[in-house]
Structure formats: C-alpha cells, structure tokens
Design a protein around this motif. Structure first.
Motif, PDB file in Angstrom:
ATOM      1  N   UNK A 221     -81.134  -1.728 -29.552  1.00 29.94           N
ATOM      2  CA  UNK A 221     -81.826  -1.848 -28.387  1.00 29.94           C
ATOM      3  C   UNK A 221     -83.525  -2.658 -28.576  1.00 29.94           C
ATOM      4  N   UNK A 222     -83.700  -2.629 -30.016  1.00 29.08           N
ATOM      5  CA  UNK A 222     -84.638  -3.797 -30.412  1.00 29.08           C
ATOM      6  C   UNK A 222     -84.768  -4.613 -29.752  1.00 29.08           C
ATOM      7  N   UNK A 223     -83.710  -5.239 -30.645  1.00 28.80           N
ATOM      8  CA  UNK A 223     -83.375  -6.343 -30.235  1.00 28.80           C
ATOM      9  C   UNK A 223     -82.855  -6.595 -28.402  1.00 28.80           C
ATOM     10  N   UNK A 224     -82.466  -6.089 -28.019  1.00 18.73           N
ATOM     11  CA  UNK A 224     -82.662  -6.051 -26.215  1.00 18.73           C
ATOM     12  C   UNK A 224     -83.647  -6.616 -25.954  1.00 18.73           C
ATOM     13  N   UNK A 225     -84.692  -5.182 -26.716  1.00 18.13           N
ATOM     14  CA  UNK A 225     -86.332  -5.501 -26.723  1.00 18.13           C
ATOM     15  C   UNK A 225     -86.364  -6.756 -26.192  1.00 18.13           C
ATOM     16  N   UNK A 240     -80.605 -17.258 -33.262  1.00 19.32           N
ATOM     17  CA  UNK A 240     -81.648 -17.775 -34.632  1.00 19.32           C
ATOM     18  C   UNK A 240     -82.968 -17.092 -33.966  1.00 19.32           C
ATOM     19  N   UNK A 241     -83.621 -17.164 -33.078  1.00 15.47           N
ATOM     20  CA  UNK A 241     -84.906 -16.133 -32.783  1.00 15.47           C
ATOM     21  C   UNK A 241     -85.130 -14.707 -33.515  1.00 15.47           C
ATOM     22  N   UNK A 242     -83.816 -14.173 -32.643  1.00  8.24           N
ATOM     23  CA  UNK A 242     -83.613 -12.649 -33.438  1.00  8.24           C
ATOM     24  C   UNK A 242     -83.592 -13.096 -35.180  1.00  8.24           C
ATOM     25  N   UNK A 243     -82.968 -13.233 -35.435  1.00  8.50           N
ATOM     26  CA  UNK A 243     -83.177 -13.815 -37.124  1.00  8.50           C
ATOM     27  C   UNK A 243     -84.426 -13.671 -37.672  1.00  8.50           C
ATOM     28  N   UNK A 244     -85.146 -14.838 -36.845  1.00  6.71           N
ATOM     29  CA  UNK A 244     -86.302 -15.147 -37.170  1.00  6.71           C
ATOM     30  C   UNK A 244     -87.683 -14.314 -37.497  1.00  6.71           C
ATOM     31  N   UNK A 285     -89.958  -4.649 -30.617  1.00  2.00           N
ATOM     32  CA  UNK A 285     -89.009  -5.756 -29.925  1.00  2.00           C
ATOM     33  C   UNK A 285     -89.645  -6.566 -28.587  1.00  2.00           C
ATOM     34  N   UNK A 286     -90.478  -5.730 -27.964  1.00  2.00           N
ATOM     35  CA  UNK A 286     -91.171  -5.889 -26.711  1.00  2.00           C
ATOM     36  C   UNK A 286     -92.407  -6.693 -27.279  1.00  2.00           C
ATOM     37  N   UNK A 287     -92.988  -6.488 -28.165  1.00  2.00           N
ATOM     38  CA  UNK A 287     -94.340  -7.128 -28.999  1.00  2.00           C
ATOM     39  C   UNK A 287     -93.636  -8.632 -29.386  1.00  2.00           C
ATOM     40  N   UNK A 288     -92.767  -8.531 -29.528  1.00  2.00           N
ATOM     41  CA  UNK A 288     -91.489 -10.087 -30.339  1.00  2.00           C
ATOM     42  C   UNK A 288     -91.154 -10.699 -28.442  1.00  2.00           C
ATOM     43  N   UNK A 289     -90.925 -10.095 -27.805  1.00  2.00           N
ATOM     44  CA  UNK A 289     -89.941 -11.227 -26.711  1.00  2.00           C
ATOM     45  C   UNK A 289     -92.304 -11.146 -25.253  1.00  2.00           C
TER      46      UNK A 289
END
Length: 349
Positions: A221-225, A240-244, A285-289
């Motif tokens: 769910x966090x990765x979806x965000x 790649x983005x998610x792993x980094x 996750x939202x911060x990351x987006x």
C-alpha cells in the motif's frame, strides 16, 4: 458434456457417483454455455428465509467477469455445488466395482436446479460469455445433490460456508501473478535489505514475539502511494525508483538498522516507535510521491533522522496516537505527510 435427449425430454449428464454422509451425489462437467439454462437466477426476489443461498452481490459480478476475460488461459474456478429437485435415474456403464461409479444421469428437462454454492461464479461466467462466446465451449465442474427440501438446501449452504478460511492479504500479494503491482512489490522486498530481512510475507498481523518489523501488504500500500504519479513509466523504471526510495529511507531511520543488525528486538521497536506502522509507511509513500518530482530528491530524505519517531513524542497525541494506539485513518496519514515534509525542509506541501 451435457447432451439433451429431445424425444425423452431429459438432460443426459455424464457423471461420477459418490457417497457423502450416506447420500448419493454426482460430479459432472458442464459446458459454460449451458449454465444459464440449467441454473436460471429466478429466486433473487424472494425473502432470505425462502431462498437456499445468499442474494447475489451484483457489484461483484463485473469484477469476476473481468478476471475471466483478462486471463483467458489462466483463470481458474472451483466447482459449482447444486441440488436437483426431480426424479432422476443413474445408469452405470458396467457392473464392475469401478464401472458402477461412472455412468449417465438422466434428468427431466423440467427439473429445478438450485445452486447451493457458486452463484457469483455462474453469473460472472454468463456475463463473460456475452463478450467472449468461445468460453461457451469450456467447462466447469458440477457437484450435484438430490434436493430434499428447502431446509436441507439452506443447511447445505450454511455447512458449505461454515468453515471458510479467508486468505490473508499478504499471501494474496505473495502469490498473485496477475497483479503487476504485487509483482513489483515482491521485487522491492527482495532488493531492499531491510525489507528482505524484516518483512513477514505471510501474515498481516505480527505476533508480539515476531522478529519482523513489517508485513508485505503495508509495503504494498505504501508503494502504491509512492508511485501514484509514476504509473506511466515502464515497470522496470518504477521498480528502480521504489527500490532507491525505500533503501534511502531505511538508511535514514537508524532504528530499522538497529533491528537489522540484531542490536534491538523488533518487538520493542514496534511497541515504542511509529515509523514501522501502517500510518508512517503510507505517509512516507505520499512524501516520496512528492519528492520524486524534485531534482536531487534523495538528499531531502536525510531529514528523516531528525524526527522523533518515539510513541512518546507529544506531537502524535490526538493526531497519530489515539486512545493508546497508532491511528491509520486518512486524516492521520495526511497530517503525518505534512509533518514529515516540514522536517525535510519542504514546508507544508
């Protein structure tokens, strides 16, 4: 295959005969195109006490139908269980022990078939058949019992649904080969060291003694965000983005590293800190987006080290810490997103 003998006004079904609870039952294979004829859904307007099973949830039918249509070579359904209200005749193919179990079931065309389990499957197959007529030549297993009245049919429905084990959401993510996001998240868990070592992929609730910090459905769910604005990218770039992102986050939350190196027990961290709980992962996750839209976004994440993630942080009271537990409401996630951004030096974004 189901055949019709017009002269005798009956269906002839190839079946295997079995015994359960002292009663005969039959297993057959039914072409999908025959399902609507055998099982008309004509009892939906009846009150529940006069039906043999639950009312159909119409909202579920398109979803199940699309599952069939999107996966025509891999979809799978369990058998439909039904009762026959009619005088039937079983004709074995021979007299030997095994031959007496295999034969033809002769069923009058005016027989009433009632589904005890599988109404949604039957309705979804009919809907999918309208879009893809070739499905009509495929088959679904039928388990047929002799009808012995409404009360017995209602009891059958109750018994069939008495001991269902709902699949844990984590196992769905772990096993689902159709869900591209699940595939991506499984790979994220493998490539992010903290996740690989500290994620339970089977259970959505961790026991007090568990040595894990996370469960895979929270990471999902966090990765979806995180990737909400990156859906247009190829899956490899999203990965790649998610792993980094998650690797850099984990580098900037020292407590995760402490558990990874076994210097602190996972249970103590889950009990005393916010950062491994759903509300924090969703907010991260939202911060990351937001960060992914900025140049040099990686450097901003160093600000995570300055956050007091302890449950005793007074900032959580009434916002994140509610009635002694960590909230995961939409409002709590949104508030924590803004809070984290402030610590990253990005103000109230």
């Amino acid at each position: 295959m189901v055949k019709t003998a017009i002269a005798n006004f009956e269906y002839i079904l190839p079946v295997i005969r079995g015994i359960q609870a002292g009663r005969e039952y039959y297993v057959s294979m039914c072409p999908v195109r025959i399902l609507p004829k055998l099982f008309p859904l004509d009892d939906e307007e009846m009150p529940p006490e006069l039906r043999a099973s639950r009312e159909i949830n119409l909202a579920r039918i398109p979803e199940i139908s699309q599952y069939i249509l999107k996966h025509p070579t891999t979809y799978i359904f369990s058998a439909i269980t039904a009762s026959i209200d009619a005088e039937i005749a079983f004709e074995p193919i021979g007299t030997e022990a095994e031959e007496r179990k295999i034969g033809r079931l002769r069923v009058p065309m005016d027989a009433r078939f009632s589904i005890n389990d599988g109404k949604h499957r039957r309705a979804a197959l009919e809907l999918a058949l309208k879009e893809n007529p070739d499905l009509g030549y495929e088959t679904i297993a039928l388990i047929l019992f002799l009808d012995i009245g409404l009360k017995r049919s209602q009891q059958m429905f109750s018994d069939l649904n008495r001991f269902p084990v709902v699949t844990d959401s984590c196992l769905n993510i772990l096993y689902d080969q159709h869900d591209r996001t699940a595939e991506l998240v499984r790979e994220v868990v493998k490539q992010v060291t903290v996740f690989r070592c500290l994620t339970d992929t089977e259970h959505s609730v961790l026991s007090a003694r568990s040595g894990k910090l996370f469960v895979i459905d929270r990471i999902y769910n966090a990765t979806i965000n995180l990737l909400v604005n990156s859906q247009h990218l190829p899956l490899s770039q999203q990965l790649d983005l998610a792993v980094r992102f998650w690797n850099i986050v984990s580098d900037n939350i020292p407590d995760w590293q402490q558990v990874l190196s076994k210097k602190v027990a996972a249970g103590e961290v889950r009990r005393d800190y916010l950062h491994c709980h759903p509300v924090a992962l969703l907010a991260l996750g939202e911060v990351g987006a937001f960060l992914l839209s900025l140049d040099g976004w990686e450097g901003y994440l160093q600000g995570l080290k300055g956050i007091d993630w302890s449950r005793f942080n007074g900032d959580w009271q009434g916002r994140i810490l509610v009635k002694g537990g960590f909230s995961k409401s939409r409002d709590s996630v949104s508030w924590l997103r803004g809070y984290i951004l402030q610590w990253l030096g990005l103000g109230d974004k």
